[in-house]
Structures are given as C-alpha cells and as structure tokens.
Write a protein that holds these residues in place. Structure first.
Motif, PDB file in Angstrom:
ATOM      1  N   GLN A 248       0.824  -1.214   0.000  1.00 29.24           N
ATOM      2  CA  GLN A 248       0.000   0.000   0.000  1.00 29.24           C
ATOM      3  C   GLN A 248       0.858   1.264   0.000  1.00 29.24           C
ATOM      4  O   GLN A 248       0.517   2.246  -0.647  1.00 29.24           O
TER       5      GLN A 248
ATOM      6  N   GLY B 146      -6.715  -8.295  -2.523  1.00 28.89           N
ATOM      7  CA  GLY B 146      -7.670  -7.200  -2.507  1.00 28.89           C
ATOM      8  C   GLY B 146      -9.103  -7.666  -2.315  1.00 28.89           C
ATOM      9  O   GLY B 146      -9.982  -6.893  -1.960  1.00 28.89           O
ATOM     10  N   GLN B 147      -9.346  -8.966  -2.599  1.00 28.77           N
ATOM     11  CA  GLN B 147     -10.703  -9.499  -2.536  1.00 28.77           C
ATOM     12  C   GLN B 147     -11.006 -10.195  -1.217  1.00 28.77           C
ATOM     13  O   GLN B 147     -12.149 -10.471  -0.905  1.00 28.77           O
TER      14      GLN B 147
ATOM     15  N   LEU C  70      -1.749  -9.745  -5.566  1.00 37.44           N
ATOM     16  CA  LEU C  70      -2.270  -8.498  -5.017  1.00 37.44           C
ATOM     17  C   LEU C  70      -3.768  -8.366  -5.303  1.00 37.44           C
ATOM     18  O   LEU C  70      -4.522  -7.836  -4.487  1.00 37.44           O
ATOM     19  N   ALA C  71      -4.200  -8.921  -6.452  1.00 34.39           N
ATOM     20  CA  ALA C  71      -5.629  -8.888  -6.779  1.00 34.39           C
ATOM     21  C   ALA C  71      -6.410  -9.773  -5.819  1.00 34.39           C
ATOM     22  O   ALA C  71      -7.461  -9.391  -5.300  1.00 34.39           O
ATOM     23  N   VAL C  72      -5.887 -10.974  -5.547  1.00 35.37           N
ATOM     24  CA  VAL C  72      -6.553 -11.885  -4.609  1.00 35.37           C
ATOM     25  C   VAL C  72      -6.602 -11.225  -3.229  1.00 35.37           C
ATOM     26  O   VAL C  72      -7.645 -11.198  -2.569  1.00 35.37           O
TER      27      VAL C  72
ATOM     28  N   LEU D 231      -6.468 -21.046  -7.837  1.00 36.02           N
ATOM     29  CA  LEU D 231      -7.215 -19.805  -8.067  1.00 36.02           C
ATOM     30  C   LEU D 231      -8.663 -20.106  -8.418  1.00 36.02           C
ATOM     31  O   LEU D 231      -9.585 -19.416  -7.980  1.00 36.02           O
TER      32      LEU D 231
ATOM     33  N   CYS E 131       1.549 -17.054  -7.111  1.00 34.86           N
ATOM     34  CA  CYS E 131       0.639 -16.409  -8.068  1.00 34.86           C
ATOM     35  C   CYS E 131       1.045 -14.938  -8.173  1.00 34.86           C
ATOM     36  O   CYS E 131       0.287 -14.029  -7.813  1.00 34.86           O
TER      37      CYS E 131
ATOM     38  N   ASN F  88     -11.805 -18.838  -6.259  1.00 30.03           N
ATOM     39  CA  ASN F  88     -12.862 -18.116  -6.941  1.00 30.03           C
ATOM     40  C   ASN F  88     -14.222 -18.760  -6.703  1.00 30.03           C
ATOM     41  O   ASN F  88     -15.205 -18.096  -6.396  1.00 30.03           O
TER      42      ASN F  88
ATOM     43  N   LYS G 186       5.731  -4.681  -6.434  1.00 30.85           N
ATOM     44  CA  LYS G 186       5.482  -5.148  -7.799  1.00 30.85           C
ATOM     45  C   LYS G 186       6.771  -5.632  -8.469  1.00 30.85           C
ATOM     46  O   LYS G 186       6.783  -6.667  -9.135  1.00 30.85           O
TER      47      LYS G 186
ATOM     48  N   ASP H 211       1.308 -12.762 -10.462  1.00 31.77           N
ATOM     49  CA  ASP H 211       0.489 -11.821 -11.234  1.00 31.77           C
ATOM     50  C   ASP H 211      -0.864 -11.576 -10.581  1.00 31.77           C
ATOM     51  O   ASP H 211      -1.513 -10.575 -10.855  1.00 31.77           O
ATOM     52  N   GLU H 212      -1.308 -12.513  -9.746  1.00 31.81           N
ATOM     53  CA  GLU H 212      -2.668 -12.431  -9.208  1.00 31.81           C
ATOM     54  C   GLU H 212      -2.696 -12.119  -7.722  1.00 31.81           C
ATOM     55  O   GLU H 212      -3.760 -11.803  -7.173  1.00 31.81           O
TER      56      GLU H 212
END
Lengths: 438, 261
Positions: free
Chosen positions: A138, B36-37, B32-34, B148, B27, B152, A145, B29-30
């Motif tokens: 954050q 976030g959920q 930070l997205a995961v 994943l 994972c 999901n 990244k 690539d995923e």
C-alpha cells in the motif's frame, strides 16, 4: 518498560513469515541495574517428523531426487541437486558441460525465487514495520510489484528448465529428461537484463534499512569451488580451519537430538556451532563473485567479513544479482545438448552430495546395493545446521535490547530468526516465540 | 454492486513441505488482486497479522501425524465455514504416509537418537479422515491455476470446475504421443487424476502419480500393462506407493502386489 528485578517470559507460539512450524521460548531476568540476564533461549521446532531417511530405504536410487524434493517446497532444486550428484558419484558418472550448465541455470532460478520471496516478502516488512508484503504494497507499491516480477522471473526459469517451479520434474540422475531449446532460453534475456537493474534497485532500498548493532564471531561454513561461486561442487570449508571433501562431512560434523526439536542440531565436533547460508557463502567466496556484485556490495560497505546477521538481507540482494548475471552468462553460451542425459547404471557403494540451497548447504549421503536399491540415507538440511547458531544469536541479542517492552523485544527476536531464512519444513524433515521473564 | 465485507481466508499447515501454500505466493500476477478481494485472516507463512475466527474459507495443507494435530484440525473445522484441503499430504497423507506400510518405531529409531522425545502417530492420514472436508484439491504440488479456480469458486459460492478424469485426456489435448505406446515407458497416467497438464509425458517420462487416483480408476489393467513391459511386483508396489500411497485405490493395488511378491 519492564519492571526491575522481575522475570519475564516472552513467547511466540507460532512464528510467522518462515516456512514451517516453530516457536521461540526465551527466559530472562530483569536485573536491578537495568540490564537483563538471559536464562534460556530455545527455538522449538515442532514441525512433525516425516521420516524421509527411513522410508528412502528400499526405494530405487533414481527415485531419490523426486522423493527428497518433497522435503521442501521452497528449495526442491537443492534437494534434487544434492541427491542427484550423490548418486552420480556412486555410478562414477560425470555429466557433459552443457548439462552441468543447465543444472546451474535451474539452481539460479531457485536462488532468485527463494531469495526475493524471503528478502522482499518475508524479511523487508520487519525493517519497514509492516505485518506483511501486502500491507507494505500500500505504501511501496512499486517495490512489491518489482519484487513479485523478479520472483516470477526465477520461477519462470525453473519452469522452463524443470517443467514446473515447485517440485520440478525434468532433472534426473545422469542429466535431464528433456532439455530446453536455445530459443526458449534466449527469450529470457530481455527480462534478465531488466532484472539486473531491478536487483540493484532492491539493494539500494534494503541498504538504507536500519541495522541493529550486533556482530558475532561466527564459524562460517560453505562450499568452495576453485573457479566459481559455489552451487554444488567443491570442498566444504570454513573461516576457522574446516576444509574437507564431501565424503569427510560426518568426520567433522555431528548431529545431536534435543528434546525441544524434531530437527537435529548440527555442530562441528572440534568447535561447536556454525553458520551456513548467504553470509557464509559471501564471506568465504567473495573473490568468486562478479565484478558488478563486488562493486554493489562494496558501495554499501558490505565486504567480507560481514558479521552482522541482520545484513544478510543485503547479501541476499547481491546473490540475487549474481544469479541473474550467471543466468545471462549461461543462456548466452548455451547450446542444446545432443542427448538430454548420459546413461547411468547402479553399482553397490556410497555417495555424497552437497549443494548450496538458498539458505545454506544441504548435505546428502546414500548407500545403494548393486541393483540400485537404497540401503541407507542421511540428510543434513541447512536450517538444522543453523539451529544452534540461531539460539546463540537470541541469547546474545536479548541482553542488548532488554530495555524494550515485550512486544518490541519479541519482534526483534523474530527478526533475528528470520535473518536465517529458516526453512522449518526442511529442518525436520520449525517457529513459536516464547520469552519467559523470570 | 452490493457492498459486502471481504471474506476471511485462513491457511493452515500440518505435516508437509510448504509447497502447496507457497503456490498462493507463487501467483505473482494475481496475488495483489486476490489479497484485494479477501482478508488474509490467518496465513503465517506470509503475514504476522492474525485475525480471530470464524473464517469463511480455510485452506489446509499437510497430513495428520501427531496426537496434537488430531485435536487441532477439529478446532479449525469448528471455526471454518468452508474447509478445502490442498495437496497430496492433506488429501491422501502424502509421501510421509509411506510410514503406514512400515514400522514407525523402527523409523523413529533410525532417524532420531532419542526416540522418546518424538510424539508421532503410527499413520499419516488425510484431513478428510478426521473432519468433513468441503473440497479436496489434489496434486504434489497443487496447480496454482486450479487453486485460483477453487478460491474463486468458494468465494462466489459455486462448485469448483476441477476435472477428475485421467492424465491421458491431458496428453491427448496437449498432443503428446502416449509414452507407453510410442516409447515403451511405464506410465501412471491412465489411473492418475489430471491437473498437471500431463507434464511428465511431455518431458519424455512416465507420470508418477502426483495427483493421486482419478475417479473410478482401473489400476489392475494398468498393472498388467506394466508387467508386460518387464516390471515386477516390487516395481509396482513402489509405483503405487509414492505421494498418494494412502489413497484408497493406490493403497489397495499396492497391497495386492505386496502380497504377490
């Protein structure tokens, strides 16, 4: 502030951001003069025993690489490399240079993946005051990244050469089941070139961290190769006189079984505890690093002997940079081998293999019969070898930070353990922190 | 879209190598997205932050091998709305289930100088042998894309789309000629569940059964083929006793050959 003359127990029941299950238990007494006395510092390893050495008996010699990989999901290539080279020693087989280079390349992939996972995702949050890398992202999105991208690069190299990143399937006694094409490997060059800059940027960041003023006169143990930064070939050496062949390992090193750990403690018979891992490798093999790695290290005053274990995070960055440079070198000179492997046949005998896992030397020895059936197996994983050293670090560190309250003290102790990038799953084939203020 | 509180995800470890939970961190690539959920409520390998239960989804890695762990899994089940086991250790006891065919006391004496310090069970058993499991994700290691999919599915309260057919189907789809037929290499693919994308045959080696038995396998027929390729009872015992040795279909077939040797 802790009250004077009181005893304290500090415990962490389940240590986070390490691989595996372990706990810390520290008993200390606050003395009237304001200092503290450490009565006991223990690293409890309660990872359940899995008995690899026992059930390897009766298996085929060629199965050892796939089976021992399952000791550790974070450094499977280390286990595969040590077991394969031990078996090749028994068979009297030397693989061609092109196969050796591919093995170095997949090992570099594992170093990049494991080092970046530990330094950026597990250890950096300690220095920056976060619970984890996701929280850290954050405030420092680009750092996280880039770290993820570097980690992925390591994993992608492992997948290309080994089939998959966790428990790769392409390596075997004698070579590989299949080798990548020149084009497949050359496709990594642009990302590796980016990695050169990214690894240096990471070094620039971690070098600015605040490091506790803590140094120790360790006995460092690492492999030493005449011409290269070590991965699995050469002798086992130390800064205090150890210099032996692989076959002599257990002549100098003994394993001890203590009640509070399902992982065996290793020590040098003549002198006691020792330290393996990036700091040991770096201090004993600095001359074998590339000029760029030496320059980057020296820019931040990191030159051998580095005696502050908290600075191991900088060395992991330098070794990541090394692994990237080495990968580029290998890929640029790669020609696909005519055959992916050389023929191997079993013969009765004993072999030894040792390789530099990201967290230190991983030693294997096997005896097989003339049909190739394993009769005896011994494995000394890096975290087991570091266990005594980790406990001594705690015993020596705590008096210097005894003025801290329990929460801050606990955090520093955990951080001191994470300096070792301990892989507890490996070591038993370990963490819970308990500080007891008497 | 209606605003709802992010579900709480917990990741637990028993006897294992850490590789399957590492799959989540892999994972790249995923991740930070995961993150976030969901709320990473308990995931000690990745974070020091700990939230109290109950948890919406618990991922469990590893097998049950100690008296303490028998109790711990009960506690975890009580705190979890859904419990999903990940990997061969959690779904079938893992490589450490090889002890189930040996003498654990002798194993303990062989590895440890003080067997009396070691608390361990005679058997390494899968999680489902102790508590109700909502879904079992197989593999040694698991496939992160399948992980994943499972995340999901559970976070959206639907059934995961994880096929239970054999590795053979994946070889056909990948265009890999059968290694048994074309190269004479013994392969566990015909009885092993898909999920790895038929990796080993694509690398000129036989499948060695990381994903455990497929739905309704026919190991007897496969064993007969192996024998016609020159493999003996000992080879077959070893082939069925690897990472999923305690899975019922593999266990039964290995015992049949153990009796015949």
């Amino acid at each position: 502030m802790p009250s004077k003359g009181k005893s304290r127990t500090i415990k962490v029941d389940y240590m986070a951001r390490v691989e595996g299950e372990g706990a810390l238990h520290i008993k200390l007494k606050d003395l009237p003069d304001g200092t503290v006395e450490v009565r006991d510092a223990k690293l409890n390893i309660f990872e359940p025993p899995r008995f690899f050495e026992a059930f390897l008996r009766g298996r085929e010699w060629t199965e050892a690489p796939d089976i021992t990989a399952r000791i550790c999901g974070i450094c499977p290539v280390a286990y595969q490399s040590s077991s394969i080279t031990a078996m090749e020693m028994i068979a009297g087989v030397t693989v061609p240079q092109s196969i050796r280079e591919l093995r170095r390349l997949i090992y570099c992939g594992e170093w990049i993946e494991s080092h970046v996972l530990h330094l950026a995702m597990l250890h950096a949050p300690d220095f920056l005051g976060y619970d984890d890398a996701i929280q850290m992202a954050q405030d420092h999105p680009q750092v996280v990244k880039d770290a993820l991208r570097l980690k992925k690069l390591g994993n992608d190299i492992m997948t290309c050469v080994g089939g998959r990143e966790i428990h790769p399937i392409a390596m075997k006694v004698g070579g590989f089941y299949k080798t990548p094409t020149v084009e497949e490997l050359q496709a990594f060059l642009p990302e590796l070139e980016w990695g050169l800059d990214a690894a240096q940027a990471l070094t620039d960041l971690v070098a600015t961290f605040e490091f506790p003023d803590f140094e120790r006169d360790y006995e460092f143990v690492a492999m030493r190769h005449p011409d290269e930064y070590p991965l699995w070939e050469g002798r086992i050496v130390s800064n205090k006189g150890l210099d032996c062949e692989l076959a002599e390992f257990f002549d100098y090193i003994e394993e001890e079984h203590v009640r509070h750990s399902t992982s065996l403690h290793s020590f040098i018979k003549a002198r006691g505890e020792y330290h393996v891992g990036p700091m040991a490798r770096f201090n004993l093999n600095f001359d074998q690093l590339t000029p760029l790695c030496q320059e980057v290290a020296e820019k931040y005053g990191v030159a051998p002997p580095v005696l502050n274990p908290f600075k191991s995070i900088i060395i992991r960055c330098v070794e990541t940079l090394w692994a990237i440079e080495e990968s580029i070198r290998i890929i640029k000179g790669y020609t696909q081998p005519d055959a992916p492997s050389v023929p191997v046949a079993p013969r009765a005998g004993r072999g030894y293999g040792c390789s530099e896992a990201p967290r230190g030397i991983c030693f294997h020895t096997y005896a097989i019969d003339d049909k190739g059936i394993i009769q005896d197996a011994r494995i000394a994983p890096p975290t087991a070898q570091n266990q005594k050293s980790m406990e001594s670090d705690l015993a020596l560190l705590v008096p210097t930070i005894g003025h801290l309250d329990d929460a801050a003290l606990t955090l520093k102790c955990e951080q001191a353990i994470r300096n070792y990038d301990p892989c507890i799953s490996c070591s038993c084939h370990f963490l819970k922190l308990e500080i007891d203020r008497e | 879209m209606a605003i709802r509180k992010a579900p709480k995800l917990a990741v637990w470890k028993f006897a294992s190598c850490d590789g399957c939970q590492l799959s989540l961190l892999d994972c790249e690539d995923e991740l930070l997205a995961v993150a976030g959920q969901v709320q990473l409520a308990y995931f000690p390998e990745a974070t020091s932050a700990v939230m109290k239960g109950p948890y919406d989804l618990s991922l469990v890695e590893g097998s049950i091998t100690t008296p303490h762990d028998v109790k711990r899994i009960q506690q975890i089940r009580k705190q979890s709305k859904f419990l999903v086991t990940i990997g061969a250790c959690a779904t079938s006891g893992g490589i450490q289930a090889l002890r189930n065919f040996g003498d654990v006391e002798e194993y303990t004496r062989y590895v440890y100088a003080h067997p009396e310090y070691i608390e361990t069970l005679q058997q390494s058993t899968p999680i489902a042998q102790h508590v109700f499991v909502d879904f079992e994700l197989r593999g040694c290691p698991i496939n992160k894309m399948q992980l994943l999919e499972v995340l999901n599915a559970f976070l959206n309260e639907r059934k995961p789309n994880i096929p239970r057919y054999s590795v053979c189907i994946e070889c056909k789809r990948r265009g890999t000629p059968c290694v048994m037929v074309s190269k004479g290499i013994p392969c566990m693919g015909p009885v092993t569940q898909a999920g790895c994308d038929a990796l080993c045959p694509a690398y000129n080696r036989g499948c060695f059964g990381c994903y455990g038995p497929m739905e309704a396998p026919n190991p007897e027929a496969l064993s007969a083929s192996w024998k016609s390729m020159g493999k003996d009872e000992n080879d077959l015992v070893r082939a069925y006793r690897t990472y999923n040795a305690h899975a019922e279909a593999f266990q039964r077939e290995s015992e049949r050959h153990a009796q015949q040797r």
